[in-house]
Design a protein around this motif. Sequence first.
Motif, PDB file in Angstrom:
ATOM      1  N   VAL A 194       0.859  -1.181   0.000  1.00 43.03           N
ATOM      2  CA  VAL A 194       0.000   0.000   0.000  1.00 43.03           C
ATOM      3  C   VAL A 194       0.897   1.234   0.000  1.00 43.03           C
ATOM      4  O   VAL A 194       1.839   1.320   0.793  1.00 43.03           O
ATOM      5  N   LEU A 195       0.599   2.174  -0.878  1.00 43.06           N
ATOM      6  CA  LEU A 195       1.282   3.465  -0.918  1.00 43.06           C
ATOM      7  C   LEU A 195       0.268   4.539  -0.586  1.00 43.06           C
ATOM      8  O   LEU A 195      -0.845   4.518  -1.117  1.00 43.06           O
ATOM      9  N   THR A 196       0.651   5.461   0.270  1.00 48.15           N
ATOM     10  CA  THR A 196      -0.212   6.603   0.579  1.00 48.15           C
ATOM     11  C   THR A 196       0.643   7.857   0.699  1.00 48.15           C
ATOM     12  O   THR A 196       1.858   7.785   0.896  1.00 48.15           O
ATOM     13  N   LEU A 197      -0.016   8.983   0.601  1.00 49.15           N
ATOM     14  CA  LEU A 197       0.611  10.279   0.836  1.00 49.15           C
ATOM     15  C   LEU A 197      -0.070  10.900   2.051  1.00 49.15           C
ATOM     16  O   LEU A 197      -1.036  11.655   1.895  1.00 49.15           O
ATOM     17  N   PRO A 198       0.407  10.584   3.255  1.00 48.73           N
ATOM     18  CA  PRO A 198      -0.235  11.118   4.455  1.00 48.73           C
ATOM     19  C   PRO A 198      -0.023  12.619   4.629  1.00 48.73           C
ATOM     20  O   PRO A 198      -0.745  13.263   5.375  1.00 48.73           O
ATOM     21  N   ALA A 199       0.958  13.171   3.943  1.00 47.42           N
ATOM     22  CA  ALA A 199       1.231  14.605   3.947  1.00 47.42           C
ATOM     23  C   ALA A 199       1.743  14.959   2.549  1.00 47.42           C
ATOM     24  O   ALA A 199       2.215  14.083   1.823  1.00 47.42           O
ATOM     25  N   PRO A 200       1.670  16.211   2.158  1.00 47.72           N
ATOM     26  CA  PRO A 200       2.083  16.584   0.799  1.00 47.72           C
ATOM     27  C   PRO A 200       3.533  16.247   0.461  1.00 47.72           C
ATOM     28  O   PRO A 200       3.867  16.086  -0.701  1.00 47.72           O
ATOM     29  N   THR A 201       4.394  16.112   1.467  1.00 44.65           N
ATOM     30  CA  THR A 201       5.802  15.824   1.197  1.00 44.65           C
ATOM     31  C   THR A 201       6.253  14.499   1.817  1.00 44.65           C
ATOM     32  O   THR A 201       7.436  14.307   2.084  1.00 44.65           O
ATOM     33  N   THR A 202       5.315  13.581   2.056  1.00 43.31           N
ATOM     34  CA  THR A 202       5.658  12.292   2.652  1.00 43.31           C
ATOM     35  C   THR A 202       4.997  11.159   1.871  1.00 43.31           C
ATOM     36  O   THR A 202       3.802  11.182   1.634  1.00 43.31           O
ATOM     37  N   LEU A 203       5.803  10.175   1.499  1.00 38.58           N
ATOM     38  CA  LEU A 203       5.313   8.947   0.893  1.00 38.58           C
ATOM     39  C   LEU A 203       5.418   7.846   1.931  1.00 38.58           C
ATOM     40  O   LEU A 203       6.481   7.647   2.520  1.00 38.58           O
ATOM     41  N   ARG A 204       4.311   7.139   2.166  1.00 35.66           N
ATOM     42  CA  ARG A 204       4.307   6.006   3.096  1.00 35.66           C
ATOM     43  C   ARG A 204       4.154   4.725   2.297  1.00 35.66           C
ATOM     44  O   ARG A 204       3.252   4.608   1.456  1.00 35.66           O
ATOM     45  N   ILE A 205       5.036   3.781   2.565  1.00 32.46           N
ATOM     46  CA  ILE A 205       5.046   2.468   1.927  1.00 32.46           C
ATOM     47  C   ILE A 205       4.741   1.451   3.007  1.00 32.46           C
ATOM     48  O   ILE A 205       5.395   1.440   4.049  1.00 32.46           O
ATOM     49  N   GLU A 206       3.757   0.593   2.775  1.00 31.24           N
ATOM     50  CA  GLU A 206       3.428  -0.472   3.719  1.00 31.24           C
ATOM     51  C   GLU A 206       3.405  -1.794   2.970  1.00 31.24           C
ATOM     52  O   GLU A 206       2.785  -1.895   1.915  1.00 31.24           O
ATOM     53  N   VAL A 207       4.071  -2.793   3.534  1.00 25.41           N
ATOM     54  CA  VAL A 207       4.057  -4.136   2.962  1.00 25.41           C
ATOM     55  C   VAL A 207       3.587  -5.083   4.059  1.00 25.41           C
ATOM     56  O   VAL A 207       4.213  -5.173   5.114  1.00 25.41           O
ATOM     57  N   THR A 208       2.486  -5.764   3.803  1.00 24.05           N
ATOM     58  CA  THR A 208       1.875  -6.661   4.782  1.00 24.05           C
ATOM     59  C   THR A 208       2.036  -8.097   4.319  1.00 24.05           C
ATOM     60  O   THR A 208       1.714  -8.426   3.175  1.00 24.05           O
ATOM     61  N   ASP A 209       2.544  -8.950   5.220  1.00 22.47           N
ATOM     62  CA  ASP A 209       2.672 -10.365   4.916  1.00 22.47           C
ATOM     63  C   ASP A 209       2.024 -11.189   6.025  1.00 22.47           C
ATOM     64  O   ASP A 209       1.428 -10.629   6.940  1.00 22.47           O
ATOM     65  N   THR A 210       2.153 -12.503   5.935  1.00 22.07           N
ATOM     66  CA  THR A 210       1.410 -13.396   6.834  1.00 22.07           C
ATOM     67  C   THR A 210       2.312 -14.115   7.836  1.00 22.07           C
ATOM     68  O   THR A 210       1.992 -15.214   8.275  1.00 22.07           O
ATOM     69  N   ARG A 211       3.395 -13.489   8.227  1.00 20.45           N
ATOM     70  CA  ARG A 211       4.286 -14.079   9.224  1.00 20.45           C
ATOM     71  C   ARG A 211       4.521 -13.076  10.353  1.00 20.45           C
ATOM     72  O   ARG A 211       5.589 -12.482  10.473  1.00 20.45           O
ATOM     73  N   PRO A 212       3.516 -12.882  11.240  1.00 20.39           N
ATOM     74  CA  PRO A 212       3.651 -11.864  12.291  1.00 20.39           C
ATOM     75  C   PRO A 212       4.731 -12.190  13.315  1.00 20.39           C
ATOM     76  O   PRO A 212       5.212 -11.295  14.002  1.00 20.39           O
ATOM     77  N   GLU A 213       5.128 -13.440  13.393  1.00 19.38           N
ATOM     78  CA  GLU A 213       6.146 -13.815  14.371  1.00 19.38           C
ATOM     79  C   GLU A 213       7.555 -13.434  13.914  1.00 19.38           C
ATOM     80  O   GLU A 213       8.509 -13.520  14.680  1.00 19.38           O
ATOM     81  N   ARG A 214       7.688 -12.987  12.689  1.00 24.36           N
ATOM     82  CA  ARG A 214       8.997 -12.614  12.145  1.00 24.36           C
ATOM     83  C   ARG A 214       9.087 -11.107  11.939  1.00 24.36           C
ATOM     84  O   ARG A 214       9.083 -10.624  10.810  1.00 24.36           O
ATOM     85  N   LEU A 215       9.205 -10.372  13.033  1.00 21.29           N
ATOM     86  CA  LEU A 215       9.348  -8.920  12.940  1.00 21.29           C
ATOM     87  C   LEU A 215      10.784  -8.567  12.573  1.00 21.29           C
ATOM     88  O   LEU A 215      11.727  -9.124  13.144  1.00 21.29           O
ATOM     89  N   PRO A 216      10.968  -7.655  11.642  1.00 20.92           N
ATOM     90  CA  PRO A 216      12.324  -7.289  11.232  1.00 20.92           C
ATOM     91  C   PRO A 216      12.983  -6.356  12.254  1.00 20.92           C
ATOM     92  O   PRO A 216      12.318  -5.593  12.945  1.00 20.92           O
ATOM     93  N   THR A 217      14.274  -6.458  12.322  1.00 15.67           N
ATOM     94  CA  THR A 217      15.076  -5.525  13.104  1.00 15.67           C
ATOM     95  C   THR A 217      16.262  -5.127  12.235  1.00 15.67           C
ATOM     96  O   THR A 217      16.691  -5.884  11.375  1.00 15.67           O
ATOM     97  N   THR A 218      16.801  -3.953  12.479  1.00 12.57           N
ATOM     98  CA  THR A 218      17.966  -3.518  11.734  1.00 12.57           C
ATOM     99  C   THR A 218      19.173  -4.308  12.220  1.00 12.57           C
ATOM    100  O   THR A 218      19.478  -4.290  13.409  1.00 12.57           O
ATOM    101  N   PRO A 219      19.839  -5.017  11.322  1.00  8.69           N
ATOM    102  CA  PRO A 219      21.034  -5.752  11.736  1.00  8.69           C
ATOM    103  C   PRO A 219      22.114  -4.783  12.216  1.00  8.69           C
ATOM    104  O   PRO A 219      22.421  -3.814  11.545  1.00  8.69           O
ATOM    105  N   ARG A 220      22.644  -5.041  13.382  1.00  6.74           N
ATOM    106  CA  ARG A 220      23.639  -4.129  13.954  1.00  6.74           C
ATOM    107  C   ARG A 220      25.037  -4.365  13.400  1.00  6.74           C
ATOM    108  O   ARG A 220      25.808  -3.440  13.259  1.00  6.74           O
ATOM    109  N   ASN A 221      25.358  -5.593  13.090  1.00  7.27           N
ATOM    110  CA  ASN A 221      26.715  -5.904  12.671  1.00  7.27           C
ATOM    111  C   ASN A 221      26.791  -6.430  11.241  1.00  7.27           C
ATOM    112  O   ASN A 221      27.752  -7.080  10.886  1.00  7.27           O
ATOM    113  N   ALA A 222      25.792  -6.168  10.439  1.00  3.76           N
ATOM    114  CA  ALA A 222      25.810  -6.664   9.063  1.00  3.76           C
ATOM    115  C   ALA A 222      26.834  -5.874   8.251  1.00  3.76           C
ATOM    116  O   ALA A 222      26.885  -4.657   8.311  1.00  3.76           O
ATOM    117  N   ALA A 223      27.635  -6.586   7.538  1.00  2.00           N
ATOM    118  CA  ALA A 223      28.614  -5.960   6.648  1.00  2.00           C
ATOM    119  C   ALA A 223      28.066  -6.000   5.230  1.00  2.00           C
ATOM    120  O   ALA A 223      27.212  -6.821   4.905  1.00  2.00           O
TER     121      ALA A 223
END
Length: 137
Positions: free
Chosen positions: A69-98
């Motif tokens: 889903v793409l929306t423009l919640p404000a004139p200068t903001t684009l919001r991107i939402e991607v919904t999938d069916t695995r709620p137990e797999r929340l993403p986190t930013t990898p801290r040590n990824a090279a």
Amino acid sequence: MNLKNSNLTHQFSVQLSSTRRGARLARLLATEQIRSWGLPHEAAAQVIAELASNAATHGRAPGRDFRIVLTLPAPTTLRIEVTDTRPERLPTTPRNAALDDEWGRGLLLVNALSTRWGAITGPPLCKTVWSELDFQP
């Protein structure tokens, strides 16, 4: 930026198969929609590609699709939402990824290109990973 009638809410939504082909189609369709709104699309295309790929790879459940889903919640903001069916797999930013690691670079890219991003669970049996990109008028 060339947004006509910027007072109107712009929204785009599509449901696709949780496959590599579905992820590629999500990027192509969403990028074309962003272009049609007259918005910068390069950074958004990269974020969409990563989030759709993650949904098709890590968020995949047999026989279940993902939605973008793409929306423009404000004139200068684009919001991107991607919904999938695995709620137990929340993403986190990898801290040590090279940059030469096999996994983990995608969310580093999302983090670098997004003004804000995160993930929420819900509706039942789903999660949504979202990103917002602010741009200059």
